[in-house]
Motif scaffolding. Structure first.
Motif, PDB file in Angstrom:
ATOM      1  N   LYS A 151      12.145  48.977 106.172  1.00 50.75           N
ATOM      2  CA  LYS A 151      11.199  48.658 105.103  1.00 50.75           C
ATOM      3  C   LYS A 151       9.909  49.469 105.212  1.00 50.75           C
ATOM      4  O   LYS A 151       9.171  49.628 104.239  1.00 50.75           O
ATOM      5  CB  LYS A 151      10.893  47.163 105.070  1.00 50.75           C
ATOM      6  CG  LYS A 151      10.192  46.604 106.277  1.00 50.75           C
ATOM      7  CD  LYS A 151       9.961  45.105 106.122  1.00 50.75           C
ATOM      8  CE  LYS A 151       9.239  44.511 107.313  1.00 50.75           C
ATOM      9  NZ  LYS A 151      10.102  44.451 108.510  1.00 50.75           N
ATOM     10  N   LYS A 152       9.652  50.020 106.404  1.00 56.85           N
ATOM     11  CA  LYS A 152       8.459  50.848 106.583  1.00 56.85           C
ATOM     12  C   LYS A 152       8.591  52.188 105.869  1.00 56.85           C
ATOM     13  O   LYS A 152       7.602  52.889 105.674  1.00 56.85           O
ATOM     14  CB  LYS A 152       8.196  51.071 108.072  1.00 56.85           C
ATOM     15  CG  LYS A 152       7.872  49.795 108.843  1.00 56.85           C
ATOM     16  CD  LYS A 152       7.611  50.090 110.313  1.00 56.85           C
ATOM     17  CE  LYS A 152       7.301  48.827 111.094  1.00 56.85           C
ATOM     18  NZ  LYS A 152       7.068  49.106 112.537  1.00 56.85           N
ATOM     19  N   TYR A 153       9.823  52.549 105.486  1.00 52.66           N
ATOM     20  CA  TYR A 153      10.035  53.831 104.810  1.00 52.66           C
ATOM     21  C   TYR A 153       9.416  53.887 103.422  1.00 52.66           C
ATOM     22  O   TYR A 153       9.308  54.967 102.833  1.00 52.66           O
ATOM     23  CB  TYR A 153      11.527  54.145 104.719  1.00 52.66           C
ATOM     24  CG  TYR A 153      12.064  54.851 105.945  1.00 52.66           C
ATOM     25  CD1 TYR A 153      11.915  56.229 106.104  1.00 52.66           C
ATOM     26  CD2 TYR A 153      12.707  54.133 106.951  1.00 52.66           C
ATOM     27  CE1 TYR A 153      12.397  56.880 107.231  1.00 52.66           C
ATOM     28  CE2 TYR A 153      13.188  54.781 108.082  1.00 52.66           C
ATOM     29  CZ  TYR A 153      13.033  56.147 108.220  1.00 52.66           C
ATOM     30  OH  TYR A 153      13.505  56.794 109.344  1.00 52.66           O
ATOM     31  N   VAL A 154       9.009  52.765 102.894  1.00 56.56           N
ATOM     32  CA  VAL A 154       8.335  52.791 101.588  1.00 56.56           C
ATOM     33  C   VAL A 154       6.926  53.362 101.725  1.00 56.56           C
ATOM     34  O   VAL A 154       6.290  53.704 100.719  1.00 56.56           O
ATOM     35  CB  VAL A 154       8.291  51.383 100.953  1.00 56.56           C
ATOM     36  CG1 VAL A 154       9.696  50.847 100.731  1.00 56.56           C
ATOM     37  CG2 VAL A 154       7.467  50.413 101.795  1.00 56.56           C
ATOM     38  N   GLU A 155       6.429  53.481 102.979  1.00 50.96           N
ATOM     39  CA  GLU A 155       5.129  54.096 103.232  1.00 50.96           C
ATOM     40  C   GLU A 155       5.345  55.584 103.505  1.00 50.96           C
ATOM     41  O   GLU A 155       6.121  55.960 104.395  1.00 50.96           O
ATOM     42  CB  GLU A 155       4.460  53.436 104.439  1.00 50.96           C
ATOM     43  CG  GLU A 155       4.278  51.929 104.289  1.00 50.96           C
ATOM     44  CD  GLU A 155       3.875  51.269 105.593  1.00 50.96           C
ATOM     45  OE1 GLU A 155       3.572  52.011 106.564  1.00 50.96           O
ATOM     46  OE2 GLU A 155       3.887  50.032 105.649  1.00 50.96           O
ATOM     47  N   ARG A 156       4.689  56.440 102.765  1.00 51.38           N
ATOM     48  CA  ARG A 156       4.923  57.887 102.861  1.00 51.38           C
ATOM     49  C   ARG A 156       4.659  58.432 104.263  1.00 51.38           C
ATOM     50  O   ARG A 156       5.400  59.294 104.749  1.00 51.38           O
ATOM     51  CB  ARG A 156       4.061  58.631 101.829  1.00 51.38           C
ATOM     52  CG  ARG A 156       4.263  60.146 101.835  1.00 51.38           C
ATOM     53  CD  ARG A 156       3.757  60.773 100.575  1.00 51.38           C
ATOM     54  NE  ARG A 156       4.524  60.341  99.422  1.00 51.38           N
ATOM     55  CZ  ARG A 156       5.702  60.881  99.068  1.00 51.38           C
ATOM     56  NH1 ARG A 156       6.241  61.831  99.808  1.00 51.38           N
ATOM     57  NH2 ARG A 156       6.340  60.453  98.008  1.00 51.38           N
ATOM     58  N   ASP A 157       3.612  57.965 104.919  1.00 50.71           N
ATOM     59  CA  ASP A 157       3.304  58.459 106.257  1.00 50.71           C
ATOM     60  C   ASP A 157       4.437  58.164 107.228  1.00 50.71           C
ATOM     61  O   ASP A 157       4.808  59.005 108.063  1.00 50.71           O
ATOM     62  CB  ASP A 157       1.995  57.853 106.778  1.00 50.71           C
ATOM     63  CG  ASP A 157       0.775  58.410 106.062  1.00 50.71           C
ATOM     64  OD1 ASP A 157       0.906  59.453 105.398  1.00 50.71           O
ATOM     65  OD2 ASP A 157      -0.307  57.794 106.171  1.00 50.71           O
ATOM     66  N   PHE A 158       4.992  56.961 107.135  1.00 47.80           N
ATOM     67  CA  PHE A 158       6.101  56.585 108.012  1.00 47.80           C
ATOM     68  C   PHE A 158       7.325  57.431 107.693  1.00 47.80           C
ATOM     69  O   PHE A 158       8.014  57.923 108.593  1.00 47.80           O
ATOM     70  CB  PHE A 158       6.441  55.103 107.845  1.00 47.80           C
ATOM     71  CG  PHE A 158       7.494  54.616 108.798  1.00 47.80           C
ATOM     72  CD1 PHE A 158       7.150  54.126 110.051  1.00 47.80           C
ATOM     73  CD2 PHE A 158       8.843  54.656 108.449  1.00 47.80           C
ATOM     74  CE1 PHE A 158       8.123  53.683 110.933  1.00 47.80           C
ATOM     75  CE2 PHE A 158       9.827  54.217 109.326  1.00 47.80           C
ATOM     76  CZ  PHE A 158       9.461  53.734 110.573  1.00 47.80           C
ATOM     77  N   ASN A 160       7.471  60.457 106.418  1.00 49.46           N
ATOM     78  CA  ASN A 160       7.292  61.829 106.891  1.00 49.46           C
ATOM     79  C   ASN A 160       7.418  61.954 108.408  1.00 49.46           C
ATOM     80  O   ASN A 160       7.813  63.003 108.922  1.00 49.46           O
ATOM     81  CB  ASN A 160       5.941  62.370 106.437  1.00 49.46           C
ATOM     82  CG  ASN A 160       5.882  62.599 104.935  1.00 49.46           C
ATOM     83  OD1 ASN A 160       6.911  62.831 104.292  1.00 49.46           O
ATOM     84  ND2 ASN A 160       4.692  62.520 104.365  1.00 49.46           N
ATOM     85  N   ARG A 183      14.129  51.340  96.348  1.00 53.31           N
ATOM     86  CA  ARG A 183      14.032  49.892  96.277  1.00 53.31           C
ATOM     87  C   ARG A 183      14.875  49.475  95.079  1.00 53.31           C
ATOM     88  O   ARG A 183      14.534  49.768  93.934  1.00 53.31           O
ATOM     89  CB  ARG A 183      12.572  49.460  96.107  1.00 53.31           C
ATOM     90  CG  ARG A 183      11.769  49.555  97.390  1.00 53.31           C
ATOM     91  CD  ARG A 183      10.295  49.308  97.193  1.00 53.31           C
ATOM     92  NE  ARG A 183       9.618  50.505  96.703  1.00 53.31           N
ATOM     93  CZ  ARG A 183       8.297  50.654  96.679  1.00 53.31           C
ATOM     94  NH1 ARG A 183       7.517  49.688  97.121  1.00 53.31           N
ATOM     95  NH2 ARG A 183       7.758  51.760  96.227  1.00 53.31           N
TER      96      ARG A 183
END
Length: 223
Positions: A151-158, A160, A183
């Protein structure tokens, strides 16, 4: 007036106390089960540790990099196991199961086939290791295990910082690069794409959102 209400108050207090005790017992049981599951996976990880024989095999030239873990030992322990999935920098590091005749066998079972709330990640029953699309399912557990980190993959920094997914099998290591994060829900067309047109892809699927049909798909292309 106070005398008449006193039994009611006592009963109400006893009811609250019983509910608190029951809640405490349930929380203890859940924590105990979570700890046992972590210990079980730690034991499986020990089985997968490279041996001297495996290290010698790794030095031999192959078409793809040799597996870092002892996949053959895992298969010997349970023939339903086909490999190991891992993503550096996350909690995702688990065996992958495959039972085409009973596709969701490990949905609520541990590596040894006993009941488990977390289950074990498993390959879609319609796929095999030669499929050009590999769909792997895993639970999104509240305790942070299984595919929860996805679910952290929705954050771009994570995204990348964690684009590489590693899938080890008896044939060696396959590396995949995350190209898309969706999603979506269980009706998404990706669930029926067993064949890819241009390259092999790995699709990781887990529950997402408050609805029972919500899903998160991490799509990665083989590199």
């Amino acid at each position: 007036m106070r005398t008449r209400n006193k039994p009611v108050l006592i009963f109400f207090c006893l009811l609250l106390s019983a509910a608190a005790v029951l809640a405490g017992v349930n929380i203890y049981s859940e924590l105990k089960e979570q700890q046992k599951e972590k210990e079980d996976f730690a034991a499986v990880s020990q089985i997968a540790e490279p041996t001297a024989t495996a290290a010698l095999t790794e030095s031999e030239p192959t078409e793809q990099p040799a597996a870092e873990r002892n996949i053959q030992a895992l298969i010997a322990e349970n023939s339903d196991c086909i490999g190991w999935l891992s993503i550096d920098g996350t909690n995702i590091s688990y065996p992958v199961m495959h039972t085409p005749s009973e596709p969701q066998k490990y949905l609520r079972r541990n590596f040894y086939g006993k009941y488990s709330q977390s289950g074990v990640p498993f390959l879609d029953g319609r796929c095999d290791l030669q499929s050009t699309n590999l769909i792997i399912y895993g639970h999104n557990m509240k305790n942070g295990t299984m595919f929860s980190n996805l679910k952290k993959y929705v954050e771009r920094d994570f995204l990348n910082a964690h684009r590489t997914v590693k899938f080890e099998t008896a044939d060696g290591i396959r590396y995949f690069t995350v190209t898309k994060v969706l999603r979506t829900d269980i009706t998404d067309a990706w669930y029926n794409r067993i064949a890819a047109e241009d390259c092999r892809q790995l699709i990781l699927s887990t529950c997402y959102g408050s609805g029972k049909d919500g899903r998160l798909l991490i799509i990665a292309a083989e590199t």
